[in-house]
Design a protein around this motif. Structure first.
Motif, PDB file in Angstrom:
ATOM      1  N   ASN A 281       0.794  -1.230   0.000  1.00 37.37           N
ATOM      2  CA  ASN A 281       0.000   0.000   0.000  1.00 37.37           C
ATOM      3  C   ASN A 281       0.825   1.279   0.000  1.00 37.37           C
ATOM      4  OD1 ASN A 281      -2.500  -1.458   0.180  1.00 37.37           O
ATOM      5  ND2 ASN A 281      -2.109  -1.772   2.360  1.00 37.37           N
ATOM      6  N   ILE A 282       2.144   1.143  -0.119  1.00 37.30           N
ATOM      7  CA  ILE A 282       2.946   2.358  -0.029  1.00 37.30           C
ATOM      8  C   ILE A 282       3.299   2.937  -1.392  1.00 37.30           C
ATOM      9  CG2 ILE A 282       3.936   1.592   2.156  1.00 37.30           C
ATOM     10  CD1 ILE A 282       6.519   0.986   0.674  1.00 37.30           C
ATOM     11  N   GLY A 283       2.977   2.203  -2.450  1.00 32.78           N
ATOM     12  CA  GLY A 283       3.311   2.691  -3.786  1.00 32.78           C
ATOM     13  C   GLY A 283       2.674   4.023  -4.114  1.00 32.78           C
ATOM     14  N   CYS A 284       1.458   4.239  -3.589  1.00 35.20           N
ATOM     15  CA  CYS A 284       0.743   5.481  -3.899  1.00 35.20           C
ATOM     16  C   CYS A 284       1.356   6.684  -3.180  1.00 35.20           C
ATOM     17  CB  CYS A 284      -0.727   5.344  -3.534  1.00 35.20           C
ATOM     18  SG  CYS A 284      -1.028   4.915  -1.810  1.00 35.20           S
ATOM     19  N   SER A 285       2.186   6.431  -2.170  1.00 35.15           N
ATOM     20  CA  SER A 285       2.845   7.527  -1.451  1.00 35.15           C
ATOM     21  C   SER A 285       4.348   7.514  -1.678  1.00 35.15           C
ATOM     22  CB  SER A 285       2.551   7.416   0.052  1.00 35.15           C
ATOM     23  OG  SER A 285       1.174   7.540   0.315  1.00 35.15           O
ATOM     24  N   LEU A 286       4.767   6.971  -2.792  1.00 35.36           N
ATOM     25  CA  LEU A 286       6.191   6.836  -3.085  1.00 35.36           C
ATOM     26  C   LEU A 286       6.888   8.184  -3.163  1.00 35.36           C
ATOM     27  CD1 LEU A 286       8.389   4.736  -3.732  1.00 35.36           C
ATOM     28  CD2 LEU A 286       7.842   5.046  -6.157  1.00 35.36           C
ATOM     29  N   THR A 287       6.163   9.199  -3.594  1.00 37.70           N
ATOM     30  CA  THR A 287       6.775  10.523  -3.725  1.00 37.70           C
ATOM     31  C   THR A 287       7.320  11.019  -2.385  1.00 37.70           C
ATOM     32  OG1 THR A 287       5.283  11.092  -5.549  1.00 37.70           O
ATOM     33  CG2 THR A 287       6.376  12.909  -4.427  1.00 37.70           C
ATOM     34  N   LEU A 309       4.211  -0.761  -6.727  1.00 35.47           N
ATOM     35  CA  LEU A 309       4.706   0.277  -7.633  1.00 35.47           C
ATOM     36  C   LEU A 309       3.982   0.198  -8.972  1.00 35.47           C
ATOM     37  CD1 LEU A 309       8.575   0.116  -6.993  1.00 35.47           C
ATOM     38  CD2 LEU A 309       6.786   1.301  -5.703  1.00 35.47           C
ATOM     39  N   ALA A 310       3.825   1.346  -9.610  1.00 33.85           N
ATOM     40  CA  ALA A 310       3.151   1.430 -10.905  1.00 33.85           C
ATOM     41  C   ALA A 310       4.144   1.941 -11.960  1.00 33.85           C
ATOM     42  CB  ALA A 310       1.948   2.362 -10.799  1.00 33.85           C
ATOM     43  N   GLN A 311       3.655   2.134 -13.177  1.00 33.75           N
ATOM     44  CA  GLN A 311       4.533   2.578 -14.273  1.00 33.75           C
ATOM     45  C   GLN A 311       5.248   3.880 -13.942  1.00 33.75           C
ATOM     46  OE1 GLN A 311       2.540   2.831 -18.036  1.00 33.75           O
ATOM     47  NE2 GLN A 311       2.449   0.607 -18.332  1.00 33.75           N
ATOM     48  N   ASP A 312       4.520   4.841 -13.381  1.00 28.36           N
ATOM     49  CA  ASP A 312       5.140   6.131 -13.108  1.00 28.36           C
ATOM     50  C   ASP A 312       6.111   6.084 -11.928  1.00 28.36           C
ATOM     51  OD1 ASP A 312       3.247   5.738 -11.168  1.00 28.36           O
ATOM     52  OD2 ASP A 312       2.471   7.792 -11.204  1.00 28.36           O
ATOM     53  N   SER A 313       6.121   4.972 -11.194  1.00 29.45           N
ATOM     54  CA  SER A 313       7.010   4.852 -10.041  1.00 29.45           C
ATOM     55  C   SER A 313       8.475   4.876 -10.444  1.00 29.45           C
ATOM     56  CB  SER A 313       6.711   3.555  -9.272  1.00 29.45           C
ATOM     57  OG  SER A 313       5.388   3.540  -8.787  1.00 29.45           O
ATOM     58  N   ILE A 314       8.787   4.361 -11.616  1.00 28.29           N
ATOM     59  CA  ILE A 314      10.180   4.335 -12.078  1.00 28.29           C
ATOM     60  C   ILE A 314      10.682   5.759 -12.304  1.00 28.29           C
ATOM     61  CG2 ILE A 314      11.769   3.426 -13.801  1.00 28.29           C
ATOM     62  CD1 ILE A 314      10.410   1.347 -11.998  1.00 28.29           C
ATOM     63  N   GLN A 315       9.828   6.614 -12.858  1.00 30.09           N
ATOM     64  CA  GLN A 315      10.201   8.009 -13.053  1.00 30.09           C
ATOM     65  C   GLN A 315      10.383   8.714 -11.707  1.00 30.09           C
ATOM     66  OE1 GLN A 315      10.857   9.908 -15.887  1.00 30.09           O
ATOM     67  NE2 GLN A 315      11.438  11.454 -14.359  1.00 30.09           N
ATOM     68  N   ILE A 316       9.482   8.418 -10.752  1.00 31.13           N
ATOM     69  CA  ILE A 316       9.570   9.032  -9.423  1.00 31.13           C
ATOM     70  C   ILE A 316      10.851   8.598  -8.724  1.00 31.13           C
ATOM     71  CG2 ILE A 316       8.482   9.148  -7.144  1.00 31.13           C
ATOM     72  CD1 ILE A 316       5.776   8.754  -8.560  1.00 31.13           C
ATOM     73  N   LEU A 317      11.152   7.316  -8.772  1.00 28.35           N
ATOM     74  CA  LEU A 317      12.382   6.811  -8.164  1.00 28.35           C
ATOM     75  C   LEU A 317      13.610   7.381  -8.853  1.00 28.35           C
ATOM     76  CD1 LEU A 317      11.617   3.021  -7.540  1.00 28.35           C
ATOM     77  CD2 LEU A 317      12.254   4.706  -5.813  1.00 28.35           C
ATOM     78  N   GLY A 318      13.503   7.525 -10.158  1.00 26.98           N
ATOM     79  CA  GLY A 318      14.637   8.047 -10.928  1.00 26.98           C
ATOM     80  C   GLY A 318      15.104   9.398 -10.433  1.00 26.98           C
ATOM     81  N   ASP A 319      14.186  10.202  -9.903  1.00 27.00           N
ATOM     82  CA  ASP A 319      14.559  11.524  -9.380  1.00 27.00           C
ATOM     83  C   ASP A 319      15.486  11.414  -8.173  1.00 27.00           C
ATOM     84  OD1 ASP A 319      13.000  12.692 -11.320  1.00 27.00           O
ATOM     85  OD2 ASP A 319      11.229  12.897 -10.028  1.00 27.00           O
ATOM     86  N   LYS A 336       4.316  -6.134 -10.351  1.00 25.33           N
ATOM     87  CA  LYS A 336       3.810  -6.537 -11.665  1.00 25.33           C
ATOM     88  C   LYS A 336       3.230  -5.382 -12.472  1.00 25.33           C
ATOM     89  CE  LYS A 336       2.745 -11.209 -10.055  1.00 25.33           C
ATOM     90  NZ  LYS A 336       1.713 -12.265  -9.910  1.00 25.33           N
ATOM     91  N   GLU A 337       2.849  -4.302 -11.814  1.00 25.69           N
ATOM     92  CA  GLU A 337       2.246  -3.173 -12.525  1.00 25.69           C
ATOM     93  C   GLU A 337       3.284  -2.201 -13.069  1.00 25.69           C
ATOM     94  OE1 GLU A 337      -0.969  -3.176 -13.099  1.00 25.69           O
ATOM     95  OE2 GLU A 337      -1.090  -5.044 -11.963  1.00 25.69           O
ATOM     96  N   VAL A 338       4.558  -2.502 -12.827  1.00 22.19           N
ATOM     97  CA  VAL A 338       5.594  -1.566 -13.243  1.00 22.19           C
ATOM     98  C   VAL A 338       5.953  -1.746 -14.716  1.00 22.19           C
ATOM     99  CG1 VAL A 338       7.717  -2.895 -12.851  1.00 22.19           C
ATOM    100  CG2 VAL A 338       7.649  -0.480 -12.249  1.00 22.19           C
ATOM    101  N   GLY A 339       5.465  -2.817 -15.323  1.00 24.98           N
ATOM    102  CA  GLY A 339       5.763  -3.086 -16.735  1.00 24.98           C
ATOM    103  C   GLY A 339       5.433  -1.905 -17.624  1.00 24.98           C
ATOM    104  N   GLY A 340       6.380  -1.518 -18.472  1.00 18.46           N
ATOM    105  CA  GLY A 340       6.223  -0.354 -19.339  1.00 18.46           C
ATOM    106  C   GLY A 340       6.825   0.896 -18.734  1.00 18.46           C
ATOM    107  N   GLY A 341       7.127   0.871 -17.445  1.00 23.49           N
ATOM    108  CA  GLY A 341       7.670   2.047 -16.773  1.00 23.49           C
ATOM    109  C   GLY A 341       9.123   2.330 -17.084  1.00 23.49           C
ATOM    110  N   PHE A 342       9.844   1.325 -17.582  1.00 14.88           N
ATOM    111  CA  PHE A 342      11.254   1.528 -17.916  1.00 14.88           C
ATOM    112  C   PHE A 342      11.450   2.086 -19.320  1.00 14.88           C
ATOM    113  CE2 PHE A 342      11.484  -1.617 -14.520  1.00 14.88           C
ATOM    114  CZ  PHE A 342      12.556  -1.159 -13.773  1.00 14.88           C
TER     115      PHE A 342
END
Length: 594
Positions: A281-287, A309-319, A336-342
């Protein structure tokens, strides 16, 4: 005048004391002081059988020399001695030597009693006393044990490590321990994973953390009631915290907990290992977390396995990656939902110049993800472990990625099981693997194409002098593959092999198993061998099984033999059961399931 003269004589009595008397008084006081010091030192040294050096003995010759010097000085020096002597007389109400000895004996008795209590408590749990470390991991502790431990903590002021993990019966009974933690202010390591902590335990623990300023490791993993209450624990972490390791795996953390984590991270400048895995449940507060991570420049390990984590999580982590120059391990697996985020964000990985471990297994990587990773992974020249397993679409588009592995000379672990490798991908892997001199672990399990094509890896198997683990589970291997493997073993190219997994390859004929069983004894460092059949299949053992049993005596390091679902004749079952006793070995035979 006579009265004045008499008074002067009385007041000046101390002045007429000889230098020798002064010297003996000083020496007696010093010896008494030393005796008290030695007594205390010996008492402390008995605790946990640790000794400390005694104070040095008095140098009598030096004392005499100093006294002679004093005696040769004018009356000014004598006045100093007079003041000292008067002071001694004034303090004559101090305990006598016999009283001091009595107090020392009482203290000695108390210490011996306390030591006995600690030793008795630990011995009943099968542990040896240690003044700096108490490890009660998986000891079946009860609430009574927890209460007894709490009572003993004040007797352990030097304690630095306390591990109560995997004792799920102390949940709800931890308060007696937390209330006494302030007595062990030097505590550096506190592990309470899988203790079934209650909400009350968590609240009490939050207060206890405030009293441990030297805390370096805190592990609360597998305690679901930490979720929703994490802020109460984190409030004990102050500015300049020494915490280096924080593990909160599977704690059922909420989005609000994630925000609390993000707020406290800037105070944890020394953080090196941070594990939030299996908190979906922490993916939504990853920022919030990422903003905090930007203030932990020394972070070396970041694990976010199965965190929603979701697709946009990779961009958020990248920062944050640009602020983590020391990061060595990055685990994003199970999302599993991160597919396409890279696709557009894999480039951020290039900031991690010292990255050694990258785990992306079960991330539903798309072809676009693989294409993007193909450009980045070769830049991670320090990479030692790469896991791309359980990404089924990788097999049809990974030929370019796998061919780039040759640019990773330090790669020691490569796991690409369950990737549906096709001919082009497997060929590219075989060619690239010849340029991996440090390869120790190779896992190709659950890739059916390997069966009948193991010859493509022939050169790799010959060149990999350091290979220790080879996993070919459920690869549809055939007799020809066993013959190839046997030939490599015969030529001595797999002398370092420790684990060989050939399970779930039901397509291997009796001839193939016979070829292998005759050559396995040449693997002198082998510790684990698994030739089990699939759960739904049962099969009679051929004559080859006798060769395998005979060869066990030539495998001194073997500790695990998996032979599930093979129907073994009764006489050979008896041979298995008596093997350890007859050869004084501790070999585990896993042949259940039928």
């Amino acid at each position: 005048m006579k009265e004045e003269s008499k008074q002067e004589k009385s007041e000046g009595g101390s002045l007429r004391k000889s230098p020798f008397n002064l010297f003996m008084n000083q020496l007696q006081r010093k010896k008494s002081s030393e005796k008290d010091g030695k007594s205390q030192s010996s008492l402390v040294s008995r605790l946990f059988k640790s000794s400390k050096p005694s104070p040095p003995k008095t140098d009598l010759q030096k004392e005499s020399s100093e006294l002679e010097t004093t005696d040769s000085q004018p009356d000014k020096e004598m006045e100093t001695e007079t003041g000292t002597e008067t002071k001694i007389e004034t303090n004559s109400e101090k305990p006598t030597t016999s009283e001091t000895e009595s107090q020392s004996l009482d203290a000695e008795t108390d210490l011996e009693s306390n030591t006995a209590k600690i030793e008795q408590f630990l011995q009943k749990l099968g542990k040896k006393p240690n003044s700096r470390s108490i490890d009660l991991n998986n000891c079946g502790l009860t609430s009574t044990d927890a209460a007894e431990l709490g009572a003993l903590l004040p007797l352990l002021p030097e304690l630095e490590e306390l591990d109560l993990s995997w004792n799920d019966f102390i949940g709800g009974a931890l308060k007696p321990v937390t209330l006494q933690i302030h007595h062990v202010s030097k505590l550096k390591i506190l592990r309470l994973s899988n203790c079934r902590l209650t909400t009350d335990d968590v609240l009490a623990l939050g207060e206890a953390v405030k009293t441990t300023p030297d805390l370096e490791e805190l592990n609360l993993s597998w305690n679901t009631n930490v979720g929703g209450n994490l802020s109460h624990i984190l409030q004990g972490i102050q500015e300049g915290s020494k915490v280096q390791i924080l593990k909160l795996m599977d704690c059922d953390l909420t989005a609000e907990d994630a925000v609390s984590v993000g707020q406290v991270l800037p105070q944890m400048q020394n953080l090196e290992v941070f594990d939030l895995s299996i908190n979906r449940n922490i993916g939504c507060s990853l920022t919030s977390i990422v903003q905090g991570l930007k203030n932990t420049p020394g972070l070396k390990v970041l694990k976010l396995q199965t965190c929603g984590l979701a697709q946009d999580s990779i961009q958020i982590l990248g920062d944050a990656f640009g602020h983590l120059p020391e990061l060595r391990t990055l685990d994003l697996s199970g999302n599993k939902e991160v597919g396409g985020g890279f696709k557009d964000s894999a480039v951020h990985l290039a900031h991690l110049k010292h990255l050694q471990v990258l785990d992306l297994h079960q991330c539903s990587l798309s072809e676009e993800d693989v294409a993007s990773l193909t450009q980045v992974i070769p830049l991670l020249s320090s990479l030692r472990e790469l896991d791309l397993s359980a990404n089924k679409k990788v097999g049809s588009s990974s030929e370019n990625l796998l061919s780039r592995l040759r640019f990773l000379p330090e790669l020691a672990t490569l796991a690409i099981n369950g990737c549906a490798l096709g001919r082009e991908a497997f060929t590219a892997l075989a060619e690239a693997s010849m340029y991996l001199p440090a390869l120790k672990i190779l896992d190709l399990s659950w890739n059916k194409y390997v069966g009948g094509n193991l010859n493509l890896l022939l050169e790799t198997l010959k060149l990999s002098a350091t290979l220790q683990v080879l996993r070919l589970r459920s690869c549809s291997l055939v007799a020809e593959d066993m013959a190839l493997l046997a030939s490599v073993i015969q030529t001595g190219h797999l002398t370092k092999l420790q684990q060989l997994d050939l399970s779930y390859n039901d397509s291997i004929s009796d001839e193939g198993w016979a070829t292998l069983s005759q050559n396995v004894p040449l693997l002198k460092e082998l510790t684990e061998l698994d030739i089990s059949l699939r759960p739904a299949n049962f099969r009679e053992c051929g004559l080859w099984f006798g060769h395998l049993l005979n060869g066990l005596t030539k495998l001194p390091m073997l500790s695990e033999l998996g032979i599930q679902r093979w129907r073994i004749p009764a006489p050979q079952v008896e041979d298995l059961e008596h093997f350890n006793r007859n050869h004084k070995r501790n070999l585990h035979f896993d042949y259940g399931g039928f």
